[in-house]
Design an enzyme around this catalytic site. Structure first.
Site, PDB file in Angstrom:
ATOM      1  N   ASN A   7       0.860  -1.126   0.027  1.00  0.00           N
ATOM      2  CA  ASN A   7       0.058  -0.040  -0.139  1.00  0.00           C
ATOM      3  C   ASN A   7       0.887   1.256  -0.086  1.00  0.00           C
ATOM      4  O   ASN A   7       1.442   1.571   0.933  1.00  0.00           O
ATOM      5  CB  ASN A   7      -0.931   0.366   1.254  1.00  0.00           C
ATOM      6  CG  ASN A   7      -1.903   1.184   1.379  1.00  0.00           C
ATOM      7  OD1 ASN A   7      -1.751   2.017   0.449  1.00  0.00           O
ATOM      8  ND2 ASN A   7      -2.841   1.091   2.384  1.00  0.00           N
ATOM      9  N   HIS A 208     -17.465   2.826   8.018  1.00  0.00           N
ATOM     10  CA  HIS A 208     -16.022   2.773   8.193  1.00  0.00           C
ATOM     11  C   HIS A 208     -15.497   4.100   8.909  1.00  0.00           C
ATOM     12  O   HIS A 208     -15.585   5.339   8.122  1.00  0.00           O
ATOM     13  CB  HIS A 208     -15.232   2.669   6.840  1.00  0.00           C
ATOM     14  CG  HIS A 208     -13.800   2.525   6.862  1.00  0.00           C
ATOM     15  ND1 HIS A 208     -12.947   1.464   6.460  1.00  0.00           N
ATOM     16  CD2 HIS A 208     -12.944   3.587   6.902  1.00  0.00           C
ATOM     17  CE1 HIS A 208     -11.711   1.733   6.883  1.00  0.00           C
ATOM     18  NE2 HIS A 208     -11.779   3.104   6.895  1.00  0.00           N
ATOM     19  N   LEU A 209     -15.304   4.301  10.088  1.00  0.00           N
ATOM     20  CA  LEU A 209     -15.142   5.489  10.773  1.00  0.00           C
ATOM     21  C   LEU A 209     -13.525   5.480  11.432  1.00  0.00           C
ATOM     22  O   LEU A 209     -13.267   5.288  12.370  1.00  0.00           O
ATOM     23  CB  LEU A 209     -16.144   5.693  12.069  1.00  0.00           C
ATOM     24  CG  LEU A 209     -17.653   5.347  11.708  1.00  0.00           C
ATOM     25  CD1 LEU A 209     -18.583   5.512  12.871  1.00  0.00           C
ATOM     26  CD2 LEU A 209     -18.076   6.203  10.683  1.00  0.00           C
ATOM     27  N   ASN A 211      -9.940   8.421  10.265  1.00  0.00           N
ATOM     28  CA  ASN A 211      -9.404   9.509   9.936  1.00  0.00           C
ATOM     29  C   ASN A 211     -10.513  10.062   8.454  1.00  0.00           C
ATOM     30  O   ASN A 211     -11.000  11.280   8.517  1.00  0.00           O
ATOM     31  CB  ASN A 211      -8.242   9.868   9.585  1.00  0.00           C
ATOM     32  CG  ASN A 211      -7.442  10.245  10.722  1.00  0.00           C
ATOM     33  OD1 ASN A 211      -7.684  10.862  11.646  1.00  0.00           O
ATOM     34  ND2 ASN A 211      -6.118   9.679  11.022  1.00  0.00           N
ATOM     35  N   GLY A 212     -10.324   9.138   7.484  1.00  0.00           N
ATOM     36  CA  GLY A 212     -11.343   9.201   6.535  1.00  0.00           C
ATOM     37  C   GLY A 212     -12.374   8.314   7.066  1.00  0.00           C
ATOM     38  O   GLY A 212     -12.350   7.381   7.714  1.00  0.00           O
ATOM     39  N   ARG A 241     -11.507  16.551   6.918  1.00  0.00           N
ATOM     40  CA  ARG A 241     -12.487  16.887   5.775  1.00  0.00           C
ATOM     41  C   ARG A 241     -13.871  17.300   6.154  1.00  0.00           C
ATOM     42  O   ARG A 241     -14.624  16.787   6.948  1.00  0.00           O
ATOM     43  CB  ARG A 241     -12.387  15.735   5.074  1.00  0.00           C
ATOM     44  CG  ARG A 241     -11.201  15.299   4.269  1.00  0.00           C
ATOM     45  CD  ARG A 241     -11.306  14.029   3.593  1.00  0.00           C
ATOM     46  NE  ARG A 241     -10.173  13.056   3.807  1.00  0.00           N
ATOM     47  CZ  ARG A 241      -9.922  11.788   3.423  1.00  0.00           C
ATOM     48  NH1 ARG A 241     -11.180  11.186   2.736  1.00  0.00           N
ATOM     49  NH2 ARG A 241      -9.073  11.065   3.903  1.00  0.00           N
ATOM     50  N   GLU A 334     -14.127   0.859  15.832  1.00  0.00           N
ATOM     51  CA  GLU A 334     -13.683  -0.065  16.328  1.00  0.00           C
ATOM     52  C   GLU A 334     -13.084   0.282  17.822  1.00  0.00           C
ATOM     53  O   GLU A 334     -13.592  -0.570  18.672  1.00  0.00           O
ATOM     54  CB  GLU A 334     -12.373  -0.761  15.781  1.00  0.00           C
ATOM     55  CG  GLU A 334     -12.561  -1.238  14.378  1.00  0.00           C
ATOM     56  CD  GLU A 334     -11.090  -1.526  13.893  1.00  0.00           C
ATOM     57  OE1 GLU A 334     -10.240  -1.547  14.309  1.00  0.00           O
ATOM     58  OE2 GLU A 334     -11.304  -1.720  12.397  1.00  0.00           O
ATOM     59  N   ASN A 335     -13.169   1.462  17.970  1.00  0.00           N
ATOM     60  CA  ASN A 335     -12.413   1.666  19.396  1.00  0.00           C
ATOM     61  C   ASN A 335     -13.404   2.771  20.340  1.00  0.00           C
ATOM     62  O   ASN A 335     -12.852   2.772  21.374  1.00  0.00           O
ATOM     63  CB  ASN A 335     -11.020   2.444  19.202  1.00  0.00           C
ATOM     64  CG  ASN A 335     -10.287   1.444  18.808  1.00  0.00           C
ATOM     65  OD1 ASN A 335      -9.841   0.150  19.233  1.00  0.00           O
ATOM     66  ND2 ASN A 335      -9.498   1.724  17.948  1.00  0.00           N
TER      67      ASN A 335
HETATM   68  P1  ADP Z   1      -7.198   6.182   8.953  1.00  0.00           P
HETATM   69  O1  ADP Z   1      -6.561   4.643   8.713  1.00  0.00           O
HETATM   70  O2  ADP Z   1      -7.994   6.752   8.093  1.00  0.00           O
HETATM   71  O3  ADP Z   1      -5.898   7.221   9.074  1.00  0.00           O
HETATM   72  P2  ADP Z   1      -7.840   5.230  11.465  1.00  0.00           P
HETATM   73  O4  ADP Z   1      -8.579   3.828  10.995  1.00  0.00           O
HETATM   74  O5  ADP Z   1      -6.603   4.629  11.814  1.00  0.00           O
HETATM   75  O6  ADP Z   1      -7.722   6.353  10.368  1.00  0.00           O
HETATM   76  O7  ADP Z   1      -8.587   5.967  12.568  1.00  0.00           O
HETATM   77  C1  ADP Z   1      -8.124   7.195  13.365  1.00  0.00           C
HETATM   78  C2  ADP Z   1      -9.010   7.419  14.377  1.00  0.00           C
HETATM   79  O8  ADP Z   1      -9.482   6.322  15.185  1.00  0.00           O
HETATM   80  C3  ADP Z   1      -8.470   8.480  14.919  1.00  0.00           C
HETATM   81  O9  ADP Z   1      -9.514   9.629  15.026  1.00  0.00           O
HETATM   82  C4  ADP Z   1      -8.210   7.917  16.299  1.00  0.00           C
HETATM   83  O10 ADP Z   1      -8.431   9.018  17.296  1.00  0.00           O
HETATM   84  C5  ADP Z   1      -9.294   7.033  16.482  1.00  0.00           C
HETATM   85  N1  ADP Z   1      -8.860   5.965  17.464  1.00  0.00           N
HETATM   86  C6  ADP Z   1      -7.778   4.904  17.154  1.00  0.00           C
HETATM   87  N2  ADP Z   1      -7.845   4.102  18.434  1.00  0.00           N
HETATM   88  C7  ADP Z   1      -8.779   4.755  19.254  1.00  0.00           C
HETATM   89  C8  ADP Z   1      -9.132   4.577  20.803  1.00  0.00           C
HETATM   90  N3  ADP Z   1      -8.524   3.660  21.456  1.00  0.00           N
HETATM   91  N4  ADP Z   1      -9.992   5.312  21.278  1.00  0.00           N
HETATM   92  C9  ADP Z   1     -10.659   6.118  20.696  1.00  0.00           C
HETATM   93  N5  ADP Z   1     -10.152   6.625  19.378  1.00  0.00           N
HETATM   94  C10 ADP Z   1      -9.442   5.555  18.557  1.00  0.00           C
END
Ligand code: ADP
Length: 398
Positions: A7, A208-209, A211-212, A241, A334-335
């Site tokens: 990737n 799918h939540l 950054n994007g 965004r 997920e988190n």
């Molecule tokens: P991308 O792959 O689009 O860059 P991710 O899927 O890694 O994004 O998601 C990033 C987001 O997930 C951030 O806003 C981050 O704060 C949130 N995140 C990651 N781990 C946790 C957690 N343990 N608790 C709350 N939010 C989390």
């Protein structure tokens, strides 16, 4: 069958080597700041081996050479010879209308990916560099392109055209494409397994939540609607965004802020979303902390984010005339129990009842988080786009 998944971003390379006979991850790594003097290569090898090197990686080609050296290293490598890699799967962001599924890469496919550069000027060039670097290093290894957009090519025309002059679609390819398709497909198949029904027999809304962020309506295994559009800027409010806004705002912002069209697009892509609203951060962990400490704008940003997700879920349940399950995935999905709680609050009319206790426990693990009497099941499913790409490679090449 050992499959390497690649990737590439504009200055990064992420990779995973997987044994697809039993779907085991053998090694993975990440090169960041490619082209800078302080590039970083993080490598995770066998028996928990971890190594971080800071050095000058001048190009993606050098990053791929470095990666191959790590993978075959006598001490911490996972293969004896590069020839053991039987296939390489590349994540390609945009396949336009040309690619409705993953394909084996040849010179025609590479050219077709090049033809999509106008549609994804930030992403496709990096993906092409990754493919060319692999062609240079391991010319005999078959390669497969797996497109973020392909899963959404089943969206019906009335849902993908915009209500603007049709000639823009015909002459310039202006339409909804959608993104995150590999993730939406992966989690939908996982949930079908957990429910115990073929994916072709159920309806799902996948959130799918990260950054994007995007939402997808999946009817009988097929994407029929999604929140991202011609670009990944539309739909939900995201980390930086704006998501969908009144289109007339663009020229208004250009005038108010004395910005060019390019600067305005950048503003909406990089300085908006929950970062722009909160003025603090695009990271939900920072926002949660600030909100707990009484920061009203951080609280507002979280509310705006959750409200938009709620609206899309309701809309997609309507479009599909009911669903079997809602899926939360990616970093926030997920988190972040609080965001899931805000989203699903007062949705019992549509059949969603969250089990508050289970929801609090679900952090980065696969779990059903709805109550037993919830008509619509709610699942937290960690996404695994790399595994989905490796599966696509295996399926196509075998
Ligand atoms: P991308 O792959 O689009 O860059 P991710 O899927 O890694 O994004 O998601 C990033 C987001 O997930 C951030 O806003 C981050 O704060 C949130 N995140 C990651 N781990 C946790 C957690 N343990 N608790 C709350 N939010 C989390």
């Amino acid at each position: 069958m050992k499959v390497l998944v690649i990737n590439t971003g504009s200055s990064s390379l992420k990779y995973q080597l997987m044994d697809m006979d039993n779907e085991i991850l053998l090694a993975k790594g990440l090169c960041e700041r490619i082209g800078f003097y302080d590039s970083v290569h993080k490598y995770y090898g066998k028996n928990g081996y971890y190594n971080k090197t800071v050095k000058n990686i001048k190009s993606h080609l050098e990053a791929i050479e470095d990666m191959l050296k790590y993978l075959v290293n006598e001490d911490y490598g996972v293969i004896a010879d590069i020839g053991e890699i039987e296939a390489i799967g590349h994540r390609v962001v945009h396949g336009g209308e040309k690619f409705t599924e993953s394909v084996v890469i040849d010179s025609n496919v590479l050219q077709a990916i090049r033809n999509c550069i106008d549609l994804a000027p930030l992403h496709n060039p990096a993906n092409i560099i990754g493919i060319e670097a692999c062609m240079h290093e391991v010319p005999d290894t078959p390669m497969v392109a797996v497109f973020d957009t392909a899963f959404h090519q089943t969206i019906p025309m009335y849902a993908y055209v915009y209500a603007i002059p049709y000639e823009l679609y015909e002459n310039y390819g202006v339409r909804k494409y959608g993104f995150h398709g590999t993730s939406h497909r992966y989690v939908s198949k996982r949930v079908a397994k957990l429910i115990g029904k073929p994916v072709e027999e159920i309806n799902l809304v996948s959130c799918h939540l990260g950054n994007g962020a995007s939402i997808c309506a999946i009817k009988k295994g097929k994407s029929i609607e999604t929140s991202m559009g011609f670009t990944p800027l539309s739909g939900l409010a995201m980390g930086t965004r704006s998501g969908s806004i009144d289109p007339a705002l663009i020229s208004y912002i250009m005038e108010c802020k004395n910005m060019s069209a390019e600067e305005t697009t950048n503003y909406l892509n990089k300085q908006s979303g929950v970062l722009g609203l909160s003025g603090i951060s695009s990271d939900f962990r920072d926002l949660l902390k600030a909100s707990k400490e009484g920061n009203k704008r951080a609280e507002l940003a979280i509310e705006v984010f959750a409200y938009r997700v709620k609206k899309y879920i309701a809309e997609y349940i309507g479009v599909m005339n009911g669903v079997d399950a809602i899926i939360f995935t990616a970093g926030i999905g997920e988190n972040n129990a609080l965001v899931r709680q805000l989203i699903t609050k007062d949705m019992d009319y549509l059949g969603l009842i969250l089990n508050q206790e289970k929801n609090k426990l679900a952090t980065g693990i696969e779990m059903k988080v709805s109550t037993d009497d919830s008509a619509v099941e709610i699942f937290v499913i960690p996404t695994n786009e790399e595994l989905e790409i490796a599966r696509e490679c295996k399926k196509i090449l075998q």
